[in-house]
Design an enzyme around this catalytic site. Structure first.
Site, PDB file in Angstrom:
ATOM      1  N   ILE A  96     -67.428  13.377  -4.880  1.00 36.14           N
ATOM      2  CA  ILE A  96     -67.786  14.809  -4.896  1.00 36.14           C
ATOM      3  C   ILE A  96     -66.866  15.632  -5.809  1.00 36.14           C
ATOM      4  CG2 ILE A  96     -66.397  15.617  -2.920  1.00 36.14           C
ATOM      5  CD1 ILE A  96     -68.987  17.063  -1.944  1.00 36.14           C
ATOM      6  N   ASN A 133     -59.801  19.892   7.986  1.00 35.86           N
ATOM      7  CA  ASN A 133     -59.455  19.991   9.415  1.00 35.86           C
ATOM      8  C   ASN A 133     -59.064  21.436   9.693  1.00 35.86           C
ATOM      9  OD1 ASN A 133     -56.562  20.302   8.887  1.00 35.86           O
ATOM     10  ND2 ASN A 133     -56.679  18.178   8.227  1.00 35.86           N
ATOM     11  N   GLY A 145     -59.207  11.029   3.462  1.00 35.04           N
ATOM     12  CA  GLY A 145     -60.637  11.067   3.149  1.00 35.04           C
ATOM     13  C   GLY A 145     -60.981  11.969   1.987  1.00 35.04           C
ATOM     14  N   VAL A 146     -62.103  12.648   2.125  1.00 31.58           N
ATOM     15  CA  VAL A 146     -62.568  13.506   1.034  1.00 31.58           C
ATOM     16  C   VAL A 146     -61.624  14.698   0.843  1.00 31.58           C
ATOM     17  CG1 VAL A 146     -64.201  14.904   2.407  1.00 31.58           C
ATOM     18  CG2 VAL A 146     -64.663  14.466   0.004  1.00 31.58           C
ATOM     19  N   ASP A 147     -61.018  15.151   1.906  1.00 28.50           N
ATOM     20  CA  ASP A 147     -60.050  16.260   1.841  1.00 28.50           C
ATOM     21  C   ASP A 147     -58.878  15.878   0.923  1.00 28.50           C
ATOM     22  OD1 ASP A 147     -58.701  18.588   2.427  1.00 28.50           O
ATOM     23  OD2 ASP A 147     -58.240  18.073   4.511  1.00 28.50           O
ATOM     24  N   THR A 164     -68.321  12.166   9.290  1.00 27.97           N
ATOM     25  CA  THR A 164     -68.761  10.768   9.475  1.00 27.97           C
ATOM     26  C   THR A 164     -67.716   9.738   9.050  1.00 27.97           C
ATOM     27  OG1 THR A 164     -69.810  10.504   7.300  1.00 27.97           O
ATOM     28  CG2 THR A 164     -71.160  11.438   9.064  1.00 27.97           C
TER      29      THR A 164
HETATM   30  N1  AR6 Z   1     -66.470  12.064  -2.372  1.00 28.51           N
HETATM   31  C1  AR6 Z   1     -67.482  12.128  -1.481  1.00 28.51           C
HETATM   32  N2  AR6 Z   1     -67.377  11.682  -0.214  1.00 28.51           N
HETATM   33  C2  AR6 Z   1     -66.201  11.133   0.164  1.00 28.51           C
HETATM   34  C3  AR6 Z   1     -65.084  11.028  -0.714  1.00 28.51           C
HETATM   35  C4  AR6 Z   1     -65.246  11.541  -2.036  1.00 28.51           C
HETATM   36  N3  AR6 Z   1     -64.272  11.512  -2.939  1.00 28.51           N
HETATM   37  N4  AR6 Z   1     -64.065  10.436  -0.022  1.00 28.51           N
HETATM   38  C5  AR6 Z   1     -64.522  10.162   1.213  1.00 28.51           C
HETATM   39  N5  AR6 Z   1     -65.807  10.567   1.332  1.00 28.51           N
HETATM   40  P1  AR6 Z   1     -63.730  12.057   5.930  1.00 28.51           P
HETATM   41  P2  AR6 Z   1     -64.226  13.647   8.350  1.00 28.51           P
HETATM   42  C6  AR6 Z   1     -66.731  10.506   2.492  1.00 28.51           C
HETATM   43  O1  AR6 Z   1     -62.979  11.026   6.684  1.00 28.51           O
HETATM   44  O2  AR6 Z   1     -64.847  12.482   9.029  1.00 28.51           O
HETATM   45  C7  AR6 Z   1     -59.359  14.327   6.697  1.00 28.51           C
HETATM   46  O3  AR6 Z   1     -58.085  13.801   6.935  1.00 28.51           O
HETATM   47  C8  AR6 Z   1     -66.441   9.510   3.594  1.00 28.51           C
HETATM   48  O4  AR6 Z   1     -66.873   8.205   3.213  1.00 28.51           O
HETATM   49  O5  AR6 Z   1     -63.211  12.487   4.616  1.00 28.51           O
HETATM   50  O6  AR6 Z   1     -64.950  14.970   8.410  1.00 28.51           O
HETATM   51  C9  AR6 Z   1     -59.444  15.817   7.023  1.00 28.51           C
HETATM   52  O7  AR6 Z   1     -58.252  16.491   6.683  1.00 28.51           O
HETATM   53  C10 AR6 Z   1     -67.294  10.092   4.726  1.00 28.51           C
HETATM   54  O8  AR6 Z   1     -68.660   9.694   4.592  1.00 28.51           O
HETATM   55  O9  AR6 Z   1     -63.922  13.424   6.795  1.00 28.51           O
HETATM   56  C11 AR6 Z   1     -59.680  15.796   8.492  1.00 28.51           C
HETATM   57  O10 AR6 Z   1     -58.475  15.619   9.213  1.00 28.51           O
HETATM   58  C12 AR6 Z   1     -67.228  11.607   4.485  1.00 28.51           C
HETATM   59  O11 AR6 Z   1     -66.700  11.764   3.154  1.00 28.51           O
HETATM   60  C13 AR6 Z   1     -60.555  14.589   8.691  1.00 28.51           C
HETATM   61  O12 AR6 Z   1     -60.282  13.729   7.586  1.00 28.51           O
HETATM   62  C14 AR6 Z   1     -66.336  12.328   5.465  1.00 28.51           C
HETATM   63  O13 AR6 Z   1     -65.219  11.511   5.778  1.00 28.51           O
HETATM   64  C15 AR6 Z   1     -62.013  14.950   8.645  1.00 28.51           C
HETATM   65  O14 AR6 Z   1     -62.790  13.816   8.959  1.00 28.51           O
END
Ligand code: AR6
Length: 169
Positions: A11, A24, A32-34, A118
């Site tokens: 993204i 968060n 993750g994405v954050d 997710t």
């Molecule tokens: N581009 C698109 N999607 C992504 C990317 C990317 N670069 N990287 C990961 N994903 P998550 P949550 C997907 O864990 O479950 C963080 O520590 C990933 O495969 O990023 O909402 C925050 O600070 C998944 O499908 O977010 C919070 O503490 C989706 O993004 C916590 O994680 C969301 O996964 C939030 O958890």
């Protein structure tokens, strides 16, 4: 429906008006994405986030996008999945609704969502996809100024779920 498009990839690379961050409640970064967004945007983002006083679960806040190709980042805090009896579904729908409402306020016409909650937050993928698609479709019906909504999937499971879901909608 032409408003919605499902893609697979990172993204942080998208040239859209706004990308949404699955953050968060602290808005001070994470994995993750954050983590990917914070790294790609650069240190200015964290400095701006520090001034926002966090974000309640289901709510959304907006910042500049710094080194990213998008114009804005909309940060929303998704619910942690706790079995389904803690208003997780409503809170996830709120993430989409409140992000889109903020987009309208800022005249944003194209917006990209990751699959909020997710990953680290363990929300079941099928249920999350159903909520994301239904909530966004419902929103664009009454807010035609949003021209394009991208669902940016990072894994094949989500990609297939979203493709199927959008086709059926
Ligand atoms: N581009 C698109 N999607 C992504 C990317 C990317 N670069 N990287 C990961 N994903 P998550 P949550 C997907 O864990 O479950 C963080 O520590 C990933 O495969 O990023 O909402 C925050 O600070 C998944 O499908 O977010 C919070 O503490 C989706 O993004 C916590 O994680 C969301 O996964 C939030 O958890």
């Amino acid at each position: 429906m032409s408003h919605l498009e499902v893609i697979i990839g990172d993204i942080t690379k998208l040239e859209v008006d706004a990308i949404v961050n699955a953050a968060n409640t602290s808005l001070l970064g994470g994995g993750g994405v954050d983590g990917a967004i914070q790294r790609a945007a650069g240190p200015g983002l964290l400095e701006e986030c520090k001034k926002l006083n966090g974000c309640k679960t289901g709510e959304a806040k907006i910042t500049a996008a710094y080194n990213l190709p998008s114009k804005y980042i909309i940060h929303t805090a998704g619910p942690v999945w706790q079995g389904g009896n803690h208003e997780e579904e409503q809170l996830l729908a709120n993430c989409y609704k409140n992000s889109l409402a903020l987009a309208i306020k800022h005249n944003i016409k194209s917006i990209a969502f990751p699959n909020i909650s997710t990953g680290i937050y363990c929300f079941p993928k099928q249920l999350a996809a159903t909520i994301a698609i239904a909530t966004t479709l419902d929103f664009v019906k009454t807010h035609p100024l949003i021209e394009k909504i991208y669902f940016v999937c990072f894994d094949q499971d989500n990609y297939q779920l979203y493709q199927r879901g959008v086709k059926k909608s």
